[in-house]
Design a protein around this motif. Structure first.
Motif, PDB file in Angstrom:
ATOM      1  N   TRP A   1       0.809  -1.222   0.000  1.00 24.80           N
ATOM      2  CA  TRP A   1       0.000   0.000   0.000  1.00 24.80           C
ATOM      3  C   TRP A   1       0.838   1.265   0.000  1.00 24.80           C
ATOM      4  O   TRP A   1       0.325   2.349   0.264  1.00 24.80           O
ATOM      5  CB  TRP A   1      -0.934  -0.005   1.214  1.00 24.80           C
TER       6      TRP A   1
ATOM      7  N   ASN B   1       2.209   4.576  -0.775  1.00 28.49           N
ATOM      8  CA  ASN B   1       1.759   5.706  -1.612  1.00 28.49           C
ATOM      9  C   ASN B   1       0.489   5.408  -2.405  1.00 28.49           C
ATOM     10  O   ASN B   1       0.222   6.049  -3.430  1.00 28.49           O
ATOM     11  CB  ASN B   1       2.869   6.130  -2.578  1.00 28.49           C
ATOM     12  N   HIS B   2      -0.312   4.471  -1.905  1.00 28.87           N
ATOM     13  CA  HIS B   2      -1.516   4.086  -2.651  1.00 28.87           C
ATOM     14  C   HIS B   2      -2.481   5.252  -2.813  1.00 28.87           C
ATOM     15  O   HIS B   2      -3.202   5.344  -3.811  1.00 28.87           O
ATOM     16  CB  HIS B   2      -2.201   2.915  -1.936  1.00 28.87           C
ATOM     17  N   TRP B   3      -2.491   6.153  -1.840  1.00 28.25           N
ATOM     18  CA  TRP B   3      -3.414   7.289  -1.886  1.00 28.25           C
ATOM     19  C   TRP B   3      -3.183   8.161  -3.121  1.00 28.25           C
ATOM     20  O   TRP B   3      -4.118   8.822  -3.608  1.00 28.25           O
ATOM     21  CB  TRP B   3      -3.262   8.142  -0.627  1.00 28.25           C
TER      22      TRP B   3
ATOM     23  N   TRP C   1      -5.527   7.488  -5.958  1.00 28.46           N
ATOM     24  CA  TRP C   1      -6.912   7.906  -5.774  1.00 28.46           C
ATOM     25  C   TRP C   1      -7.035   9.427  -5.896  1.00 28.46           C
ATOM     26  O   TRP C   1      -7.891   9.923  -6.621  1.00 28.46           O
ATOM     27  CB  TRP C   1      -7.424   7.463  -4.391  1.00 28.46           C
ATOM     28  N   LEU C   2      -6.165  10.135  -5.186  1.00 30.68           N
ATOM     29  CA  LEU C   2      -6.234  11.606  -5.208  1.00 30.68           C
ATOM     30  C   LEU C   2      -6.005  12.153  -6.610  1.00 30.68           C
ATOM     31  O   LEU C   2      -6.784  12.989  -7.094  1.00 30.68           O
ATOM     32  CB  LEU C   2      -5.193  12.180  -4.247  1.00 30.68           C
TER      33      LEU C   2
END
Length: 254
Positions: free
Chosen positions: A213, A215-217, A220-221
């Motif tokens: 996971w 830097n998975h955000w 999405w961002l």
């Protein structure tokens, strides 16, 4: 304002047979897309024995994703609209072409399709890892977010121009071809930097199966921000304010 057409919907709409059929179509389309796209990367890693990346690997990934997305959008277009991407669904929601309740059903189906595709790939390859998206050396989180914003802007702008715009005319097969091409081209542009996701579901499946996971955000961002910019821009500049949206043409019970 573009946001005046936004519809929330209700649970009754989300459970309608046509909504569930559309969700199944999104699930299958996403499974097809991720299985081919992620599988092409796994095949390259197997052939090269997990060697360093090369231009040929980037080109093969670009072609595989372009072809697979063309097919995935085409087979789902007449059932669900062929979104095959939570960001595209979000763009349609911002423009008022799908309600929030129906969008949530689409998102669940898309994420599940990606996870199942990666699980099938892991099983079919004898346990090979489904590589989660990651930033390349020297690429910061900010760099990656900007990449994802710009690439997804191009993708969603293309979707609006060829598939969503009510004034587009009969473009036929041009829409899925253009959508597949822009994704393939963006992979050539950004694949060596952050993997060029442009699609939260495409990033979600490999992350779940590999349980990585980092830097998975970012995945999405970046896509959701790029989508919002593209949708609002296209709505404000190119679509007449009085143009009715899909949900506004439904009977009150819908």
């Amino acid at each position: 304002m573009a946001f005046r057409h936004i519809a929330i919907g209700n649970m009754g709409e989300a459970s309608k047979p046509e909504t569930l059929k559309a969700a199944v179509a999104e699930f299958i389309s996403m499974l097809i897309f991720v299985f081919a796209g992620e599988g092409s990367g796994m095949a390259y890693n197997k052939i090269t024995n997990n060697g360093p990346g090369s231009p040929s690997g980037l080109i093969s990934a670009s072609i595989a994703h372009a072809f697979a997305l063309f097919v995935a959008v085409s087979v789902g277009a007449n059932i669900s609209g062929g979104h095959v991407n939570p960001a595209v669904t979000f763009g349609a929601f911002v423009g008022g072409y799908i309600s929030l309740s129906k969008s949530i059903v689409y998102w669940i189906a898309q994420l599940l399709g990606s996870v199942v595709a990666c699980m099938l790939l892991s099983y079919a390859t004898g346990g090979l890892e489904t590589s989660a998206f990651a930033l390349s050396a020297g690429v910061t989180k900010t760099n990656a977010v900007v990449f994802e914003i710009v690439m997804t802007f191009g993708l969603v702008y293309t979707v609006y121009a060829t598939a969503i715009d009510p004034n587009k005319g009969d473009v036929g097969i041009i829409a899925p071809i253009a959508i597949g091409f822009i994704v393939g081209a963006n992979i050539l542009a950004g694949g060596a930097f952050d993997g060029a996701s442009m699609n939260p579901a495409v990033s979600f499946g490999p992350a779940v199966v590999s349980w990585r996971w980092d830097n998975h955000w970012v995945y999405w961002l970046g896509p959701f921000a790029g989508t919002a910019i593209a949708a609002v821009f296209y709505e404000l500049i190119f679509i007449p304010p009085a143009e009715p949206r899909a949900y506004e043409q439904l009977p009150p019970s819908a």
